[in-house]
Design a protein around this motif. Structure first.
Motif, PDB file in Angstrom:
ATOM      1  N   GLU A  69      52.316 -13.014  59.296  1.00 14.33           N
ATOM      2  CA  GLU A  69      52.768 -11.631  59.183  1.00 14.33           C
ATOM      3  C   GLU A  69      51.766 -10.678  59.825  1.00 14.33           C
ATOM      4  O   GLU A  69      52.144  -9.726  60.521  1.00 14.33           O
ATOM      5  CB  GLU A  69      52.973 -11.285  57.711  1.00 14.33           C
ATOM      6  N   VAL A  70      50.479 -10.946  59.623  1.00 15.03           N
ATOM      7  CA  VAL A  70      49.441 -10.069  60.190  1.00 15.03           C
ATOM      8  C   VAL A  70      49.437 -10.141  61.717  1.00 15.03           C
ATOM      9  O   VAL A  70      49.297  -9.124  62.407  1.00 15.03           O
ATOM     10  CB  VAL A  70      48.052 -10.462  59.640  1.00 15.03           C
ATOM     11  N   LEU A  71      49.602 -11.337  62.259  1.00 10.81           N
ATOM     12  CA  LEU A  71      49.500 -11.558  63.709  1.00 10.81           C
ATOM     13  C   LEU A  71      50.852 -11.496  64.417  1.00 10.81           C
ATOM     14  O   LEU A  71      50.921 -11.714  65.624  1.00 10.81           O
ATOM     15  CB  LEU A  71      48.855 -12.917  63.977  1.00 10.81           C
ATOM     16  N   ASP A  72      51.938 -11.214  63.682  1.00 12.47           N
ATOM     17  CA  ASP A  72      53.285 -11.144  64.236  1.00 12.47           C
ATOM     18  C   ASP A  72      53.673 -12.457  64.914  1.00 12.47           C
ATOM     19  O   ASP A  72      54.163 -12.484  66.037  1.00 12.47           O
ATOM     20  CB  ASP A  72      53.410  -9.981  65.234  1.00 12.47           C
ATOM     21  N   LEU A  73      53.454 -13.563  64.192  1.00  8.67           N
ATOM     22  CA  LEU A  73      53.828 -14.879  64.672  1.00  8.67           C
ATOM     23  C   LEU A  73      54.960 -15.432  63.810  1.00  8.67           C
ATOM     24  O   LEU A  73      55.342 -14.820  62.812  1.00  8.67           O
ATOM     25  CB  LEU A  73      52.619 -15.831  64.633  1.00  8.67           C
ATOM     26  N   SER A  74      55.496 -16.572  64.178  1.00  8.91           N
ATOM     27  CA  SER A  74      56.575 -17.205  63.425  1.00  8.91           C
ATOM     28  C   SER A  74      55.988 -18.025  62.287  1.00  8.91           C
ATOM     29  O   SER A  74      55.362 -19.067  62.523  1.00  8.91           O
ATOM     30  CB  SER A  74      57.420 -18.101  64.342  1.00  8.91           C
ATOM     31  N   SER A  75      56.180 -17.574  61.053  1.00  5.95           N
ATOM     32  CA  SER A  75      55.638 -18.306  59.905  1.00  5.95           C
ATOM     33  C   SER A  75      56.266 -19.692  59.786  1.00  5.95           C
ATOM     34  O   SER A  75      55.617 -20.645  59.331  1.00  5.95           O
ATOM     35  CB  SER A  75      55.858 -17.514  58.616  1.00  5.95           C
ATOM     36  N   LEU A  76      57.521 -19.826  60.210  1.00  4.21           N
ATOM     37  CA  LEU A  76      58.181 -21.123  60.149  1.00  4.21           C
ATOM     38  C   LEU A  76      57.509 -22.128  61.084  1.00  4.21           C
ATOM     39  O   LEU A  76      57.254 -23.275  60.705  1.00  4.21           O
ATOM     40  CB  LEU A  76      59.661 -20.979  60.507  1.00  4.21           C
ATOM     41  N   LEU A  77      57.208 -21.696  62.301  1.00  3.50           N
ATOM     42  CA  LEU A  77      56.552 -22.601  63.247  1.00  3.50           C
ATOM     43  C   LEU A  77      55.125 -22.912  62.817  1.00  3.50           C
ATOM     44  O   LEU A  77      54.656 -24.052  62.953  1.00  3.50           O
ATOM     45  CB  LEU A  77      56.547 -21.986  64.647  1.00  3.50           C
ATOM     46  N   VAL A  78      54.419 -21.901  62.300  1.00  2.39           N
ATOM     47  CA  VAL A  78      53.038 -22.128  61.849  1.00  2.39           C
ATOM     48  C   VAL A  78      53.005 -23.155  60.732  1.00  2.39           C
ATOM     49  O   VAL A  78      52.240 -24.127  60.773  1.00  2.39           O
ATOM     50  CB  VAL A  78      52.395 -20.801  61.383  1.00  2.39           C
ATOM     51  N   CYS A  79      53.848 -22.958  59.719  1.00  6.14           N
ATOM     52  CA  CYS A  79      53.866 -23.884  58.581  1.00  6.14           C
ATOM     53  C   CYS A  79      54.338 -25.278  58.997  1.00  6.14           C
ATOM     54  O   CYS A  79      53.838 -26.290  58.485  1.00  6.14           O
ATOM     55  CB  CYS A  79      54.762 -23.335  57.473  1.00  6.14           C
ATOM     56  N   MET A  80      55.298 -25.333  59.917  1.00  7.74           N
ATOM     57  CA  MET A  80      55.759 -26.627  60.406  1.00  7.74           C
ATOM     58  C   MET A  80      54.614 -27.380  61.081  1.00  7.74           C
ATOM     59  O   MET A  80      54.430 -28.587  60.856  1.00  7.74           O
ATOM     60  CB  MET A  80      56.911 -26.442  61.401  1.00  7.74           C
ATOM     61  N   MET A  81      53.817 -26.680  61.865  1.00  5.39           N
ATOM     62  CA  MET A  81      52.715 -27.332  62.577  1.00  5.39           C
ATOM     63  C   MET A  81      51.588 -27.712  61.627  1.00  5.39           C
ATOM     64  O   MET A  81      50.886 -28.710  61.874  1.00  5.39           O
ATOM     65  CB  MET A  81      52.196 -26.412  63.680  1.00  5.39           C
ATOM     66  N   VAL A  82      51.391 -26.944  60.560  1.00  5.80           N
ATOM     67  CA  VAL A  82      50.403 -27.327  59.543  1.00  5.80           C
ATOM     68  C   VAL A  82      50.777 -28.689  58.964  1.00  5.80           C
ATOM     69  O   VAL A  82      49.940 -29.595  58.842  1.00  5.80           O
ATOM     70  CB  VAL A  82      50.330 -26.269  58.413  1.00  5.80           C
ATOM     71  N   GLY A  83      52.059 -28.844  58.599  1.00  3.07           N
ATOM     72  CA  GLY A  83      52.526 -30.113  58.050  1.00  3.07           C
ATOM     73  C   GLY A  83      52.398 -31.251  59.043  1.00  3.07           C
ATOM     74  O   GLY A  83      51.974 -32.361  58.690  1.00  3.07           O
ATOM     75  N   ALA A  84      52.753 -30.995  60.312  1.00  5.90           N
ATOM     76  CA  ALA A  84      52.680 -32.042  61.342  1.00  5.90           C
ATOM     77  C   ALA A  84      51.240 -32.463  61.594  1.00  5.90           C
ATOM     78  O   ALA A  84      50.954 -33.657  61.774  1.00  5.90           O
ATOM     79  CB  ALA A  84      53.316 -31.532  62.637  1.00  5.90           C
ATOM     80  N   THR A  85      50.321 -31.510  61.617  1.00  2.00           N
ATOM     81  CA  THR A  85      48.913 -31.823  61.843  1.00  2.00           C
ATOM     82  C   THR A  85      48.335 -32.619  60.678  1.00  2.00           C
ATOM     83  O   THR A  85      47.632 -33.623  60.862  1.00  2.00           O
ATOM     84  CB  THR A  85      48.099 -30.532  62.038  1.00  2.00           C
ATOM     85  N   MET A  86      48.640 -32.177  59.471  1.00  2.00           N
ATOM     86  CA  MET A  86      48.123 -32.851  58.280  1.00  2.00           C
ATOM     87  C   MET A  86      48.610 -34.289  58.180  1.00  2.00           C
ATOM     88  O   MET A  86      47.843 -35.209  57.891  1.00  2.00           O
ATOM     89  CB  MET A  86      48.519 -32.056  57.036  1.00  2.00           C
ATOM     90  N   ILE A  87      49.901 -34.516  58.448  1.00  3.35           N
ATOM     91  CA  ILE A  87      50.470 -35.859  58.296  1.00  3.35           C
ATOM     92  C   ILE A  87      49.869 -36.834  59.304  1.00  3.35           C
ATOM     93  O   ILE A  87      49.811 -38.044  59.055  1.00  3.35           O
ATOM     94  CB  ILE A  87      52.017 -35.818  58.441  1.00  3.35           C
ATOM     95  N   ASN A  88      49.407 -36.330  60.446  1.00  7.27           N
ATOM     96  CA  ASN A  88      48.865 -37.215  61.485  1.00  7.27           C
ATOM     97  C   ASN A  88      47.350 -37.386  61.410  1.00  7.27           C
ATOM     98  O   ASN A  88      46.812 -38.352  61.963  1.00  7.27           O
ATOM     99  CB  ASN A  88      49.231 -36.678  62.877  1.00  7.27           C
ATOM    100  N   LEU A  89      46.648 -36.485  60.716  1.00  9.45           N
ATOM    101  CA  LEU A  89      45.186 -36.550  60.696  1.00  9.45           C
ATOM    102  C   LEU A  89      44.598 -36.986  59.361  1.00  9.45           C
ATOM    103  O   LEU A  89      43.469 -37.479  59.319  1.00  9.45           O
ATOM    104  CB  LEU A  89      44.593 -35.182  61.074  1.00  9.45           C
TER     105      LEU A  89
END
Length: 398
Positions: A235-255
């Protein structure tokens, strides 16, 4: 504050009770939650007022964050290498075809371009839960089922990316900014790249701190903390929260080697949150606009279903898939629920001029898809011979 808490308690009670009735006719819980929302909303019982719904927007934002986080956790690189390129190609075809067909159909009926873009973007999303429910309930197995599972997992990720691009263009049109390569392509793509990049950074930080905390409660606290941070920073950076959270999950599951334990705790935490999210979504449906969105709603429902079937068929043909996949896969992709509703809720902020129409069309479409989608999925898998008992019963009756 006490009134809001009491209203939330009543909303949850009605949502839980409604699932008991819904299960009698073998429909997914999300349908019961949406109907419960309609009942407690301002146009029926009036338990949830529009003012309350506005003040509770944070619940929807957090719920969407966890939905995207869960979607991202499906993207394990070892699994993607195992399934190969076929599901990826089919997902691209069926998602983009559904979006394009809805966009063009609404445009030909004379709808405003921003509205066509928004609904076209939302059309790509599918409902993995409803589809998986049918697969598990009837123990389906075979080529169609094997292809279906990775496609529905990747489908929402594609939908989130299409949504980010098309909504950025729609906002530009509404703001009256001049159209250029920068506004139509560079800015949307930059938002996607930055969103994915922020998600990777947050996911990497999460994997670094996981080993320092051992109890289940603290692991759950870490997941909640990182999703809160992802939504807040978006919200602060005017980015897509859905894409950010999706990538958090993808990064965590692989690392992280402890990703399964992290996801297990999240799965225990999120059911009441999702219950509230869907009930509040139903309560936000403005019934007064339904008569005015009849044509838009019918076009959306029919064009999206046709796009899913056509796109999946073409994609399967190009990949030389089994004949049953070509004939039946598209029919199993019709259900639509959580992510689409989340996109509609986000559109209320991004495109307030069209918020009521978008919300009404998507929620009405969801009710139709969730009523018909699982039934169509069952029929398709039965015709493909992958629900053995049902197939034998059908043959016996014939």
């Amino acid at each position: 504050m006490s009134n809001i808490l009491l209203a939330l308690s009543v909303a949850m009670a009605v949502g839980l009770l409604m699932t008991r009735f819904i299960k009698l006719i073998r429909l997914p819980d999300v349908t019961g939650y949406l109907i419960a929302g309609l009942l407690v909303g301002p146009y029926v019982l009036g338990v949830m007022t529009p003012e309350m719904n506005s003040s509770l927007a944070i619940i929807s934002n957090v719920a969407l964050g966890f939905i995207a986080y869960s979607i991202g956790s499906e993207f394990k690189l070892s699994y993607l290498r195992e399934i190969g390129i076929k599901p990826i190609v089919i997902t691209a075809f069926e998602g983009c075809t559904a979006s394009l067909l809805v966009f063009l159909t609404l445009l030909l009926t004379g709808q405003d371009l921003p509205l066509c873009l928004a609904l076209g973007a939302i059309a790509a999303a599918t409902a993995p839960a409803a589809t998986l429910m049918v697969v598990r309930q009837y123990k389906a197995s075979g080529p169609v089922t094997k292809m279906l599972l990775p496609v529905v997992a990747m489908d929402d990720a594609l939908g989130l990316m299409l949504y980010a691009i098309m909504m950025a263009i729609a906002r530009t049109l509404v703001d009256g900014s001049p159209l250029s390569v920068m506004t139509l392509l560079v800015k949307p793509l930059a938002q996607i790249v930055c969103s994915l990049g922020l998600g990777v950074v947050l996911g990497f930080l999460l994997t670094l701190v996981i080993p320092f905390f051992h109890s289940r409660g603290k692991k759950l606290a870490l997941s909640i903390m990182i999703v809160f941070a992802a939504v807040g920073l978006s919200e602060v950076l005017d980015l897509s929260s859905l894409l950010v959270c999706m990538m958090v999950g993808a990064t965590m599951i692989n690392l992280s080697h402890q990703s399964d334990a992290m996801l297990e705790q999240v799965d225990r935490f999120t059911p009441p949150l999702f219950l509230l999210f869907f009930v509040l979504s139903g309560a936000n449906l403005n019934l007064s606009v339904l008569p005015t969105v009849g044509v838009v709603g019918v076009c959306y429902v029919l064009a999206r279903a046709a796009g899913k079937v056509l796109g999946a068929t073409v994609g399967a043909v190009t990949q030389r898939c089994d004949g049953s996949i070509v004939r039946y896969l598209g029919l199993t992709l019709i259900p639509q629920a959580g992510v689409a509703i989340g996109m509609a809720r986000m559109s209320m902020t991004a495109l307030p001029e069209y918020a009521d129409v978008i919300n009404a069309v998507v929620l009405s479409g969801t009710l139709i898809y969730e009523l018909c989608g699982p039934v169509i999925t069952k029929i398709a898998l039965t015709k493909a011979g992958e629900i053995r008992g049902a197939a034998r019963q059908t043959a016996a009756k014939a």
